[in-house]
Design an enzyme around this catalytic site. Sequence first.
Site, PDB file in Angstrom:
ATOM      1  N   GLY A 111       3.531  -3.413  -7.737  1.00  0.00           N
ATOM      2  CA  GLY A 111       4.982  -3.327  -7.681  1.00  0.00           C
ATOM      3  C   GLY A 111       5.568  -4.047  -6.492  1.00  0.00           C
ATOM      4  CB  ALA A 131       4.260   1.443  -8.588  1.00  0.00           C
ATOM      5  CD  GLU A 141       0.187  -4.378 -11.532  1.00  0.00           C
ATOM      6  OE1 GLU A 141       1.302  -4.384 -11.002  1.00  0.00           O
ATOM      7  OE2 GLU A 141      -0.582  -5.371 -11.547  1.00  0.00           O
ATOM      8  CD  GLU A 164       5.283  -5.514 -11.227  1.00  0.00           C
ATOM      9  OE1 GLU A 164       5.198  -5.639 -12.458  1.00  0.00           O
ATOM     10  OE2 GLU A 164       5.116  -4.416 -10.644  1.00  0.00           O
TER      11      GLU A 164
END
Length: 269
Positions: free
Chosen positions: A120, A75, A143, A123
Amino acid sequence: MMETDMNVAAFTQLFITEQQPGIWLITLNRPKALNALNRQVLEQLHSAIVWIENQPDARVLLITGSGDKAFAAGADIAEMKDMNAQQAREFSQVGMTTMHRIESSRLPVIALVNGFCLGGGCELAMSCDFILAADNALFGQPEVTLGVPPGFGGSQRLPRRVGPGMAAQLLLTGEKVNAEQALNIGLCNQVYPAQQLQERGIDMAITIAKNAPQALYHCKRLVQASADQSIENGCRMESDLFGLSFATEDQTEGMTAFTERRKAQFTGA
């Protein structure tokens, strides 16, 4: 969100191309940012899934990253770092909505992972039905090294891919695994030389696209449901969908073609 009848040129953060009849490829297009997932990318990706599903000949979807360095490096930290708790939760929900939309797509979705596939990005890859990796791929959920847990479903999908013990190790250490390690733990399905990844992915998509669309979707639903219910309930669901398939033209065509010793021509009806 964008309207589903918009031209593909409207998706400024993505490249969307039809590689073969019915075989669509979405390429994340932020190479200078290593294809990091900001809100705009996530929203456009969600809309692109819907747009492609509305193409009448769509059969299989591939997702990859532009350039040779990253599928998606995570992300977008630059966008996230100054968020408050409410803004962060809302950003997480945007990501969750997009990942769920990919997972629930009527189309088989394959991640073609080239280079960094972290946070991300990992994911996103795990929201696809399965993952094909280049030999330069690097996976991880780091993370915790940034002071947060995963926000787009990594804590839930990773255990379903690699088991709870290995998932806990990766999530708690933040360590990364290369393509061969990812293959060994079941995170990805195949590893190819980087220059062959897209070609091999398209070849697999063509193989899948030859099969009955509704049967493919039933298989997706059954595999996904298997993680959350008893084998008895899962088998009951399988019997239900098996029975429903006998009300389709594709079942008639498939079995008729078999008895006539010819290739089936499925329409999705």
